[in-house]
Design a protein around this motif. Structure first.
Motif, PDB file in Angstrom:
ATOM      1  N   GLY A 204       0.884  -1.289  -0.003  1.00 26.66           N
ATOM      2  CA  GLY A 204       0.051   0.103  -0.119  1.00 26.66           C
ATOM      3  C   GLY A 204       0.956   1.339  -0.086  1.00 26.66           C
ATOM      4  N   THR A 205       0.211   2.271  -0.554  1.00 26.67           N
ATOM      5  CA  THR A 205       1.197   3.484  -0.718  1.00 26.67           C
ATOM      6  C   THR A 205       1.440   4.018   0.544  1.00 26.67           C
ATOM      7  OG1 THR A 205       0.179   4.226  -2.692  1.00 26.67           O
ATOM      8  CG2 THR A 205       1.314   5.838  -1.575  1.00 26.67           C
ATOM      9  N   LYS A 206       0.397   4.296   1.611  1.00 33.01           N
ATOM     10  CA  LYS A 206       0.429   4.298   2.891  1.00 33.01           C
ATOM     11  C   LYS A 206      -0.345   3.518   3.968  1.00 33.01           C
ATOM     12  CE  LYS A 206       3.048   8.241   2.689  1.00 33.01           C
ATOM     13  NZ  LYS A 206       4.422   8.119   2.949  1.00 33.01           N
ATOM     14  N   GLY A 207      -0.034   3.317   4.970  1.00 32.41           N
ATOM     15  CA  GLY A 207      -0.638   2.561   5.897  1.00 32.41           C
ATOM     16  C   GLY A 207      -0.159   1.136   6.143  1.00 32.41           C
TER      17      GLY A 207
ATOM     18  N   LEU B 227      -3.862   3.372  -2.286  1.00 37.34           N
ATOM     19  CA  LEU B 227      -3.168   3.514  -3.403  1.00 37.34           C
ATOM     20  C   LEU B 227      -3.246   5.102  -3.696  1.00 37.34           C
ATOM     21  CD1 LEU B 227      -1.754   2.011  -5.510  1.00 37.34           C
ATOM     22  CD2 LEU B 227      -3.850   2.021  -6.946  1.00 37.34           C
ATOM     23  N   HIS B 228      -2.031   5.572  -4.064  1.00 36.59           N
ATOM     24  CA  HIS B 228      -2.338   6.932  -4.772  1.00 36.59           C
ATOM     25  C   HIS B 228      -0.729   7.117  -5.335  1.00 36.59           C
ATOM     26  CE1 HIS B 228      -0.695   8.354  -0.581  1.00 36.59           C
ATOM     27  NE2 HIS B 228      -1.758   7.582  -0.254  1.00 36.59           N
ATOM     28  N   PRO B 229      -0.490   8.198  -6.211  1.00 40.40           N
ATOM     29  CA  PRO B 229       0.799   8.183  -6.774  1.00 40.40           C
ATOM     30  C   PRO B 229       1.957   8.460  -5.735  1.00 40.40           C
ATOM     31  CG  PRO B 229      -0.713   9.456  -8.003  1.00 40.40           C
ATOM     32  CD  PRO B 229      -1.408   9.055  -6.643  1.00 40.40           C
ATOM     33  N   ASP B 230       3.066   7.754  -5.900  1.00 37.65           N
ATOM     34  CA  ASP B 230       4.274   8.166  -4.992  1.00 37.65           C
ATOM     35  C   ASP B 230       5.474   7.315  -5.709  1.00 37.65           C
ATOM     36  OD1 ASP B 230       5.571   8.952  -2.746  1.00 37.65           O
ATOM     37  OD2 ASP B 230       4.752   7.795  -1.266  1.00 37.65           O
ATOM     38  N   HIS B 231       6.684   7.943  -5.196  1.00 39.78           N
ATOM     39  CA  HIS B 231       7.835   7.077  -5.721  1.00 39.78           C
ATOM     40  C   HIS B 231       7.993   7.123  -7.297  1.00 39.78           C
ATOM     41  CE1 HIS B 231       8.806   6.290  -1.578  1.00 39.78           C
ATOM     42  NE2 HIS B 231       7.613   5.556  -1.453  1.00 39.78           N
TER      43      HIS B 231
ATOM     44  N   HIS C 296      -8.604   6.354   9.340  1.00 38.27           N
ATOM     45  CA  HIS C 296      -7.787   5.203   8.570  1.00 38.27           C
ATOM     46  C   HIS C 296      -7.088   4.321   9.339  1.00 38.27           C
ATOM     47  CE1 HIS C 296      -5.070   8.424  10.249  1.00 38.27           C
ATOM     48  NE2 HIS C 296      -3.961   7.871   9.439  1.00 38.27           N
ATOM     49  N   ASN C 297      -6.656   4.779  10.368  1.00 42.59           N
ATOM     50  CA  ASN C 297      -5.813   3.677  11.149  1.00 42.59           C
ATOM     51  C   ASN C 297      -6.630   2.452  11.760  1.00 42.59           C
ATOM     52  OD1 ASN C 297      -3.118   4.289  10.829  1.00 42.59           O
ATOM     53  ND2 ASN C 297      -3.210   5.780  12.387  1.00 42.59           N
ATOM     54  N   ARG C 298      -7.892   3.029  11.987  1.00 43.86           N
ATOM     55  CA  ARG C 298      -8.866   1.959  12.612  1.00 43.86           C
ATOM     56  C   ARG C 298      -9.134   0.788  11.448  1.00 43.86           C
ATOM     57  NH1 ARG C 298     -11.091   2.352  17.750  1.00 43.86           N
ATOM     58  NH2 ARG C 298     -12.886   1.311  17.001  1.00 43.86           N
ATOM     59  N   ARG C 299      -9.217   1.324  10.112  1.00 47.06           N
ATOM     60  CA  ARG C 299      -9.413   0.699   9.022  1.00 47.06           C
ATOM     61  C   ARG C 299      -8.475  -0.271   8.823  1.00 47.06           C
ATOM     62  NH1 ARG C 299     -10.277   4.459   5.009  1.00 47.06           N
ATOM     63  NH2 ARG C 299      -8.045   4.356   4.826  1.00 47.06           N
TER      64      ARG C 299
ATOM     65  N   ASN D 297       2.879  13.117   1.481  1.00 49.37           N
ATOM     66  CA  ASN D 297       2.017  13.522   0.476  1.00 49.37           C
ATOM     67  C   ASN D 297       0.761  13.954   1.089  1.00 49.37           C
ATOM     68  OD1 ASN D 297       0.540  10.993   0.201  1.00 49.37           O
ATOM     69  ND2 ASN D 297       2.156  10.335  -1.223  1.00 49.37           N
ATOM     70  N   VAL D 298      -0.237  14.461   0.115  1.00 47.35           N
ATOM     71  CA  VAL D 298      -1.460  15.255   0.622  1.00 47.35           C
ATOM     72  C   VAL D 298      -2.503  14.189   1.407  1.00 47.35           C
ATOM     73  CG1 VAL D 298      -3.443  16.265   0.075  1.00 47.35           C
ATOM     74  CG2 VAL D 298      -1.449  16.870  -0.935  1.00 47.35           C
ATOM     75  N   LEU D 299      -2.819  12.957   0.648  1.00 47.25           N
ATOM     76  CA  LEU D 299      -3.612  12.201   1.250  1.00 47.25           C
ATOM     77  C   LEU D 299      -3.493  11.817   2.600  1.00 47.25           C
ATOM     78  CD1 LEU D 299      -5.025  10.084  -1.697  1.00 47.25           C
ATOM     79  CD2 LEU D 299      -5.781  12.013  -0.781  1.00 47.25           C
ATOM     80  N   PRO D 300      -2.342  11.113   3.241  1.00 46.53           N
ATOM     81  CA  PRO D 300      -2.069  10.989   4.623  1.00 46.53           C
ATOM     82  C   PRO D 300      -2.203  12.049   5.546  1.00 46.53           C
ATOM     83  CG  PRO D 300      -0.008  10.607   3.324  1.00 46.53           C
ATOM     84  CD  PRO D 300      -1.162  10.692   2.508  1.00 46.53           C
TER      85      PRO D 300
END
Length: 461
Positions: free
Chosen positions: A117-120, A186-190, A269-272, A328-331
């Motif tokens: 996953g991109t984050k998490g 999932l979102h753009p990174d790296h 998001h962390n509980r998810r 990045n922005v979403l997190p």
């Protein structure tokens, strides 16, 4: 197609190791453990190395040496798409593999869970491992989050399960997968590593879900990007959404005493992520994963990972939260959303990767509590310009600062008596700090200069 080699296949072959960072050193220990004396190559070898750890510079004879090998094991940070040496090796028909891929080819895959996953992914891996340990199982949490599972220092332990965090870099080197894979976001990174192409990044990130051996993907059902790519998620998908949370804070009739409470997680998001962890344990066949009382007991004592929405202390009623890893922005928006009813002094800015910060302003428009966006160099003024130009609503204001110290001190004064000072930069730390941990440590040090009577947050060593 990636080579379907395993570590055992490398015996009696001429092996080169390209990259001698943390994972590269584990590759070296593994080679030595199975009787291989590899050729060592690095783009910038340390000057103090001497035989038997003589490391050749890539442009100082190293590439020529690698071209004489039968197999080259590279570290994940070396791109398959943009690295000249890797391209030369591929053109010469020399297999270029990764250590994790070599391990997976001969691992007991039904007892391995891969999480990406991109984050998490780090938080989800840590929660999954903590729950397994609390339920009485022996597990290794490794991969991108910690030790390589094949490192001889750990590989011979009698583990019941392996929880492996997989980065997009590592995923691009894999030729097989585990029956159960979890995808947190999932979102753009790296993008530079993946040749600058967003679709290539998505393909590499999600390749775990469809490699040979993959069966079930536990996926973030709140991600439109993941739902749009259902065809890349393998034969079977189980969607997990924040709406599945048994403790909806917006519903006063629900009980706060759910199994996740002892984890002390901030943010929906962390509980998810915890729900994804539980679903993954169920998919692995862990019977206790269906027992909320057992899960609640296993949840106790969880320690937040460094710089991942981690409360680090309270000063005169103001909570300080280190989310330095949000690049990045979403997190960053998810971090702000963790405090829906409190004023938030949000510190953003860092290395300029030319990210579009318009979504930050749009995401802040729904706030019902004030947010003060405090920007710091290098790209802070770019962020504030985007927020002002787009318009983030009447409860959002921005101020630019030249240093992190000044932003923290101002944010503390603004947030009193009961607000939050949140370091969630939406930018990398390169140039100003060694890494995100160093930035988080500096933030914590400045916190101790604010007011008086710092109270350490729960779960902080």
């Amino acid at each position: 197609m990636r080579p379907t080699l395993c570590w055992s296949d490398l015996a009696n072959t001429k092996v080169g190791l390209y990259g001698l960072g943390r994972e590269g050193r584990a590759n070296l220990r593994k080679c030595r453990a199975i009787g291989i004396d590899p050729i060592l190559v690095d783009d910038a070898p340390p000057s103090d190395d001497s035989p038997p750890d003589c490391i050749l510079a890539t442009d100082g004879g190293g590439l020529t040496a690698l071209l004489s090998c039968e197999v080259v094991v590279k570290t994940p940070g070396i791109s398959r798409y943009t690295n000249f040496a890797v391209q030369q090796l591929a053109a010469a028909g020399i297999p270029v593999v990764g250590g994790l891929g070599l391990w997976l080819q001969e691992a007991d895959l039904p007892r391995v869970l891969c999480i990406t996953g991109t984050k998490g992914k780090s938080t989800t891996a840590a929660i999954t491992g903590h729950l397994l340990t609390g339920l009485g199982y022996r597990c290794l949490v490794g991969g991108n989050i910690g030790v390589p599972p094949y490192d001889p220092s750990y590989a011979d332990q009698p583990y019941d399960y392996w929880i492996i965090e997989v980065s997009s870099y590592q995923a691009a080197d894999l030729a097989c997968s585990t029956p159960v894979v979890a995808v947190t976001s999932l979102h753009p990174d790296h993008l530079p590593w993946h040749g600058g192409d967003t679709d290539t990044y998505y393909r590499d990130k999600l390749s775990l879900c469809s490699q040979p051996g993959a069966h079930l993907t536990i996926a973030n059902g709140d991600s439109d990007l993941l739902r749009d790519r259902r065809d890349q998620l393998g034969p079977h998908v189980e969607w997990v959404s924040a709406a599945d949370d048994p403790d909806d804070a917006s519903d006063p009739d629900t009980s706060a005493a759910d199994w996740m409470s002892p984890l002390g997680l901030l943010g929906a998001h962390n509980r998810r992520n915890a729900l994804i962890a539980r679903a993954s344990l169920r998919a692995l066949g862990i019977p206790e994963a269906a027992d909320e009382a057992a899960l609640a007991k296993a949840s106790a004592g969880f320690e937040h990972l460094p710089s991942r929405l981690r409360p680090i202390g309270t000063v005169e009623g103001v909570l300080f939260v280190d989310d330095s890893l949000s690049t990045n922005v979403l997190p960053t928006l998810a971090a702000v959303d963790a405090f829906p009813d409190r004023p938030v002094a949000l510190i953003v800015g860092g290395f300029d990767r030319h990210i579009d910060y318009t979504p930050l302003a749009v995401g802040l428009r729904t706030r019902t509590a004030p947010v003060l966006v405090l920007t710091v160099p290098v790209n802070g003024r770019t962020i504030s310009t985007a927020v002002r130009r787009t318009g983030a609503g009447p409860l959002v204001d921005t101020i630019d600062f030249d240093t992190l110290d000044a932003a923290v001190q101002y944010g503390f004064g603004w947030a009193r008596p009961d607000g939050v000072v949140l370091l969630s930069p939406a930018a990398a730390s390169f140039g100003q700090f060694a890494d995100y941990r160093a930035r988080g440590d500096y933030f914590a040090a400045v916190m101790h200069t604010c007011g008086s009577g710092v109270t350490r947050a729960p779960n902080i060593e």
